[in-house]
Design a protein around this motif. Structure first.
Motif, PDB file in Angstrom:
ATOM      1  N   GLN A 289     -19.345  47.377  -9.177  1.00 55.79           N
ATOM      2  CA  GLN A 289     -18.002  47.357  -9.725  1.00 55.79           C
ATOM      3  C   GLN A 289     -17.911  48.395 -10.829  1.00 55.79           C
ATOM      4  O   GLN A 289     -18.929  48.786 -11.412  1.00 55.79           O
ATOM      5  CB  GLN A 289     -17.702  45.964 -10.251  1.00 55.79           C
ATOM      6  CG  GLN A 289     -17.681  44.922  -9.149  1.00 55.79           C
ATOM      7  CD  GLN A 289     -17.815  43.521  -9.686  1.00 55.79           C
ATOM      8  OE1 GLN A 289     -18.627  43.271 -10.561  1.00 55.79           O
ATOM      9  NE2 GLN A 289     -17.012  42.622  -9.145  1.00 55.79           N
ATOM     10  N   GLY A 290     -16.723  48.808 -11.090  1.00 57.77           N
ATOM     11  CA  GLY A 290     -16.526  49.838 -12.095  1.00 57.77           C
ATOM     12  C   GLY A 290     -17.155  49.466 -13.432  1.00 57.77           C
ATOM     13  O   GLY A 290     -16.881  48.397 -13.969  1.00 57.77           O
ATOM     14  N   GLY A 291     -18.025  50.327 -13.929  1.00 57.69           N
ATOM     15  CA  GLY A 291     -18.651  50.081 -15.220  1.00 57.69           C
ATOM     16  C   GLY A 291     -19.811  49.115 -15.184  1.00 57.69           C
ATOM     17  O   GLY A 291     -20.370  48.767 -16.228  1.00 57.69           O
ATOM     18  N   ALA A 292     -20.192  48.663 -14.014  1.00 54.51           N
ATOM     19  CA  ALA A 292     -21.279  47.688 -13.931  1.00 54.51           C
ATOM     20  C   ALA A 292     -22.640  48.346 -14.094  1.00 54.51           C
ATOM     21  O   ALA A 292     -23.620  47.667 -14.395  1.00 54.51           O
ATOM     22  CB  ALA A 292     -21.217  46.949 -12.602  1.00 54.51           C
ATOM     23  N   GLY A 293     -22.706  49.647 -13.893  1.00 51.77           N
ATOM     24  CA  GLY A 293     -23.975  50.334 -14.088  1.00 51.77           C
ATOM     25  C   GLY A 293     -24.680  50.705 -12.794  1.00 51.77           C
ATOM     26  O   GLY A 293     -25.909  50.781 -12.763  1.00 51.77           O
ATOM     27  N   ALA A 294     -23.922  50.942 -11.734  1.00 50.40           N
ATOM     28  CA  ALA A 294     -24.549  51.289 -10.453  1.00 50.40           C
ATOM     29  C   ALA A 294     -25.287  52.622 -10.544  1.00 50.40           C
ATOM     30  O   ALA A 294     -26.408  52.757 -10.045  1.00 50.40           O
ATOM     31  CB  ALA A 294     -23.488  51.349  -9.349  1.00 50.40           C
ATOM     32  N   THR A 295     -24.673  53.575 -11.212  1.00 48.21           N
ATOM     33  CA  THR A 295     -25.323  54.876 -11.346  1.00 48.21           C
ATOM     34  C   THR A 295     -26.614  54.758 -12.138  1.00 48.21           C
ATOM     35  O   THR A 295     -27.654  55.326 -11.772  1.00 48.21           O
ATOM     36  CB  THR A 295     -24.363  55.871 -12.031  1.00 48.21           C
ATOM     37  OG1 THR A 295     -23.203  56.012 -11.214  1.00 48.21           O
ATOM     38  CG2 THR A 295     -25.017  57.224 -12.205  1.00 48.21           C
TER      39      THR A 295
ATOM     40  N   VAL B 143     -24.207  45.928  -7.592  1.00 45.83           N
ATOM     41  CA  VAL B 143     -24.295  45.692  -9.032  1.00 45.83           C
ATOM     42  C   VAL B 143     -22.996  45.040  -9.492  1.00 45.83           C
ATOM     43  O   VAL B 143     -21.906  45.546  -9.209  1.00 45.83           O
ATOM     44  CB  VAL B 143     -24.528  47.015  -9.794  1.00 45.83           C
ATOM     45  CG1 VAL B 143     -24.808  46.730 -11.263  1.00 45.83           C
ATOM     46  CG2 VAL B 143     -25.673  47.796  -9.170  1.00 45.83           C
ATOM     47  N   ALA B 144     -23.143  43.930 -10.172  1.00 49.48           N
ATOM     48  CA  ALA B 144     -21.967  43.180 -10.612  1.00 49.48           C
ATOM     49  C   ALA B 144     -21.915  43.125 -12.132  1.00 49.48           C
ATOM     50  O   ALA B 144     -22.945  43.167 -12.813  1.00 49.48           O
ATOM     51  CB  ALA B 144     -22.019  41.761 -10.048  1.00 49.48           C
ATOM     52  N   ARG B 145     -20.713  43.025 -12.630  1.00 47.73           N
ATOM     53  CA  ARG B 145     -20.564  42.773 -14.069  1.00 47.73           C
ATOM     54  C   ARG B 145     -20.731  41.269 -14.308  1.00 47.73           C
ATOM     55  O   ARG B 145     -20.449  40.466 -13.416  1.00 47.73           O
ATOM     56  CB  ARG B 145     -19.191  43.258 -14.538  1.00 47.73           C
ATOM     57  CG  ARG B 145     -19.123  44.782 -14.614  1.00 47.73           C
ATOM     58  CD  ARG B 145     -17.854  45.279 -15.279  1.00 47.73           C
ATOM     59  NE  ARG B 145     -16.737  45.256 -14.340  1.00 47.73           N
ATOM     60  CZ  ARG B 145     -15.604  44.615 -14.538  1.00 47.73           C
ATOM     61  NH1 ARG B 145     -15.435  43.894 -15.630  1.00 47.73           N
ATOM     62  NH2 ARG B 145     -14.643  44.656 -13.654  1.00 47.73           N
ATOM     63  N   PRO B 146     -21.154  40.891 -15.492  1.00 48.14           N
ATOM     64  CA  PRO B 146     -21.474  39.478 -15.726  1.00 48.14           C
ATOM     65  C   PRO B 146     -20.255  38.619 -16.030  1.00 48.14           C
ATOM     66  O   PRO B 146     -20.229  37.874 -17.012  1.00 48.14           O
ATOM     67  CB  PRO B 146     -22.438  39.543 -16.916  1.00 48.14           C
ATOM     68  CG  PRO B 146     -21.984  40.745 -17.672  1.00 48.14           C
ATOM     69  CD  PRO B 146     -21.504  41.728 -16.655  1.00 48.14           C
ATOM     70  N   VAL B 147     -19.245  38.731 -15.222  1.00 54.48           N
ATOM     71  CA  VAL B 147     -18.050  37.898 -15.399  1.00 54.48           C
ATOM     72  C   VAL B 147     -17.672  37.290 -14.053  1.00 54.48           C
ATOM     73  O   VAL B 147     -17.790  37.930 -13.005  1.00 54.48           O
ATOM     74  CB  VAL B 147     -16.859  38.721 -15.962  1.00 54.48           C
ATOM     75  CG1 VAL B 147     -17.105  39.100 -17.410  1.00 54.48           C
ATOM     76  CG2 VAL B 147     -16.618  39.964 -15.136  1.00 54.48           C
ATOM     77  N   ARG B 148     -17.236  36.053 -14.112  1.00 57.66           N
ATOM     78  CA  ARG B 148     -17.013  35.315 -12.866  1.00 57.66           C
ATOM     79  C   ARG B 148     -15.900  35.896 -12.004  1.00 57.66           C
ATOM     80  O   ARG B 148     -15.873  35.705 -10.803  1.00 57.66           O
ATOM     81  CB  ARG B 148     -16.739  33.838 -13.185  1.00 57.66           C
ATOM     82  CG  ARG B 148     -18.005  33.024 -13.338  1.00 57.66           C
ATOM     83  CD  ARG B 148     -17.720  31.632 -13.787  1.00 57.66           C
ATOM     84  NE  ARG B 148     -17.223  31.619 -15.166  1.00 57.66           N
ATOM     85  CZ  ARG B 148     -17.010  30.509 -15.876  1.00 57.66           C
ATOM     86  NH1 ARG B 148     -17.226  29.338 -15.331  1.00 57.66           N
ATOM     87  NH2 ARG B 148     -16.568  30.566 -17.111  1.00 57.66           N
ATOM     88  N   ASP B 149     -14.982  36.607 -12.635  1.00 52.12           N
ATOM     89  CA  ASP B 149     -13.897  37.204 -11.851  1.00 52.12           C
ATOM     90  C   ASP B 149     -14.419  38.197 -10.811  1.00 52.12           C
ATOM     91  O   ASP B 149     -13.710  38.550  -9.866  1.00 52.12           O
ATOM     92  CB  ASP B 149     -12.921  37.944 -12.787  1.00 52.12           C
ATOM     93  CG  ASP B 149     -12.126  36.979 -13.639  1.00 52.12           C
ATOM     94  OD1 ASP B 149     -12.187  35.759 -13.341  1.00 52.12           O
ATOM     95  OD2 ASP B 149     -11.464  37.422 -14.592  1.00 52.12           O
ATOM     96  N   CYS B 150     -15.622  38.664 -11.017  1.00 52.38           N
ATOM     97  CA  CYS B 150     -16.168  39.687 -10.122  1.00 52.38           C
ATOM     98  C   CYS B 150     -16.879  39.091  -8.905  1.00 52.38           C
ATOM     99  O   CYS B 150     -17.251  39.828  -7.985  1.00 52.38           O
ATOM    100  CB  CYS B 150     -17.170  40.556 -10.879  1.00 52.38           C
ATOM    101  SG  CYS B 150     -16.458  41.410 -12.288  1.00 52.38           S
TER     102      CYS B 150
END
Lengths: 369, 116
Positions: A13-19, A175-182
């Motif tokens: 997800q955007g900004g999750a740190g995949a790169t 890679v996911a951000r640590p929020v449940r909405d994701c």
């Protein structure tokens, strides 16, 4: 030790740190002595060294559409054609695979990796349908030299991509951000990829705040992170979920594998059988045949299955995956299907028009008499 | 391409490579080659295809009505077929691939039950 051209696509997800995770994975594997090639397929279309390759595909589609029509492909299907940048990305992935032990692909967003994985199957299907004897005739009548040959080359290339995509040594990490909405988006992507025959070998919940992290809401953020990990674990249908604690400005701290694992362990062939079980299984009994289609998560709960010509179609959210039916089933009729703990199983019966006798049933009647 | 002179397929031309010996020559090579020049045949076939494409098919691509182009081999053939059979001859604007075609085979969805 070689890893048979292992390909790992990392997307998030955007900004999750995949790169960051992609680079950390590459660094870790490289430190183990493997040759690693990193491919940026995150969306910026980079001109291919051989410009004719890219322009060929774009021009080919255009000519196919304008001159020969999309016969007999449903026109709507062409509206979903991938952009040339995706084609370019796949060309680079395929080439890189031949040059190194491991190819780490920064696929960018979840949407991007979905497109990258949908692309080969969709293109292969469209090309198979379009390249009919009618097109060969059109070529001979119109003198549109090169179109048929171009499409033939493209089809061979696309088949190569499909082989890479569905190879045992190819996997995707989300890679996911640590929020449940994701959670829904990540699980949806994982399900779609499983439907396409792509192995998701891990979901990383990144940037979970550490204990003692500054900020007044640190406790709530950690709780949210734990809840996210739990929800992903529950819905991932066996895909391992682990957490990482990178900061946006500290890429080397991203842990590319679960704690206690070697980065290479997940990348070598030895780890493959443990993480995947996606090949279809065909079995038989007195009632006919059963074809088990492995699916994960939402794909197992919501995917549709169908038949088109001699192909099996698995569909989720409007995306189709086509599979060649085993030759045994091409003269059989599907009786129905059932969702199981591991996917969907379709029951088949020999076509009565082709196989008028049912030896098994007759044998049972004879024994009763 | 623009500067090339169009030759019929049977014209052997004079642009042969200077280092090559004349086809079917008497250089003392295999005896069979004197009677059957495979290379010559192949180049002739290629030349024939090229000529047909450039001199017949490509000009025909601009012909909308076959009756208006009696000099065109394809148009004459199409007109002949049309006269004999009553069928509408295809034109470049309505080529073979644009004829009405049967739709793609629809997907037959299989109902799924929940086994759990």
């Amino acid at each position: 030790m070689r890893t048979s051209g292992r390909v790992v696509l990392v997307a998030g997800q955007g900004g999750a740190g995949a790169t960051s995770l992609a680079r950390s994975t590459a660094d870790a594997v490289r430190a183990e002595g493997f040759t690693v090639l990193e491919v940026d397929a995150s969306g910026a279309t980079v001109a291919h060294p051989d410009a004719s390759v890219v322009s060929l595909t774009g021009a080919t589609f255009g000519r196919l559409w304008q001159e020969a029509g999309a016969d007999p492909v449903v026109p709507e299907a062409w509206s979903g054609l991938p952009d040339v940048g995706l084609v370019d990305a796949w060309i680079r992935i395929t080439q890189a695979r031949q040059q190194s032990d491991v190819v780490v692909v920064d696929a960018g967003s979840l949407a991007r990796v979905r497109d990258l994985c949908v692309l080969p199957g969709t293109l292969a299907h469209l090309l198979d349908a379009a390249m009919t004897p009618r097109m060969a005739m059109w070529r001979s009548v119109s003198g549109a030299g090169g179109l048929f040959e171009s499409l033939s080359d493209l089809r061979m290339g696309v088949r190569g991509w499909l082989d890479v995509l569905q190879h045992d040594a190819t996997s995707v990490r989300l890679v996911a951000r640590p929020v449940r909405d994701c959670v829904d988006e990540v699980l949806g992507s994982s399900a779609l990829l499983s439907m396409l025959g792509v192995d998701v070998d891990g979901i990383v919940v990144n940037r979970v705040p550490r204990k003692g992290a500054r900020g007044t809401d640190g406790h709530a953020a950690r709780a949210e992170g734990r809840a996210t990990v739990a929800a992903l674990t529950e819905g991932s249908d066996g895909v391992p979920v682990w957490r990482a604690t990178s900061r946006p400005d500290a890429r080397p701290s991203v842990r590319p594998v679960p704690k206690g694992s070697s980065p290479v362990a997940l990348l070598t062939d030895a780890a493959v059988p443990a993480t995947r079980a996606r090949s279809m299984g065909l079995s038989a009994d007195d009632d006919g045949y059963r074809l088990a289609i492995p699916l994960r998560g939402e794909a197992r709960r919501r995917a549709r299955v169908g038949v088109q010509d001699d192909r099996l179609v698995v569909s989720l959210d409007g995306v189709h995956a086509w599979h060649e039916l085993p030759s045994l089933l091409r003269r059989c009729e599907p009786l129905g299907a059932a969702r199981t703990a591991t996917g969907v199983t379709i029951r088949w019966s020999p076509d009565a028009g082709v196989w008028p006798h049912r030896p098994a049933a007759e044998r049972v009647v004879g024994e009763e008499g | 391409m623009s500067g090339d002179v169009e030759h019929p397929w049977w014209y052997s031309g004079d642009e042969g490579e200077p280092d090559e010996e004349p086809s079917g020559g008497t250089s003392g090579e295999a005896a069979g080659s004197a009677s059957l020049d495979w290379q010559g045949l192949l180049s002739g076939a290629v030349r024939m295809v090229d000529w047909a494409a450039s001199a017949v098919v490509e000009p025909h691509g601009e012909h909308t009505d076959p009756a208006d182009h009696p000099e065109c081999l394809v148009c004459r053939t199409l007109t002949l077929v049309q006269d004999r059979t009553g069928m509408t001859a295809p034109t470049p604007q309505a080529p073979v691939a644009r004829e009405p075609v049967p739709p793609a085979v629809p997907i037959r969805w299989i109902p799924i039950e929940d086994e759990d």
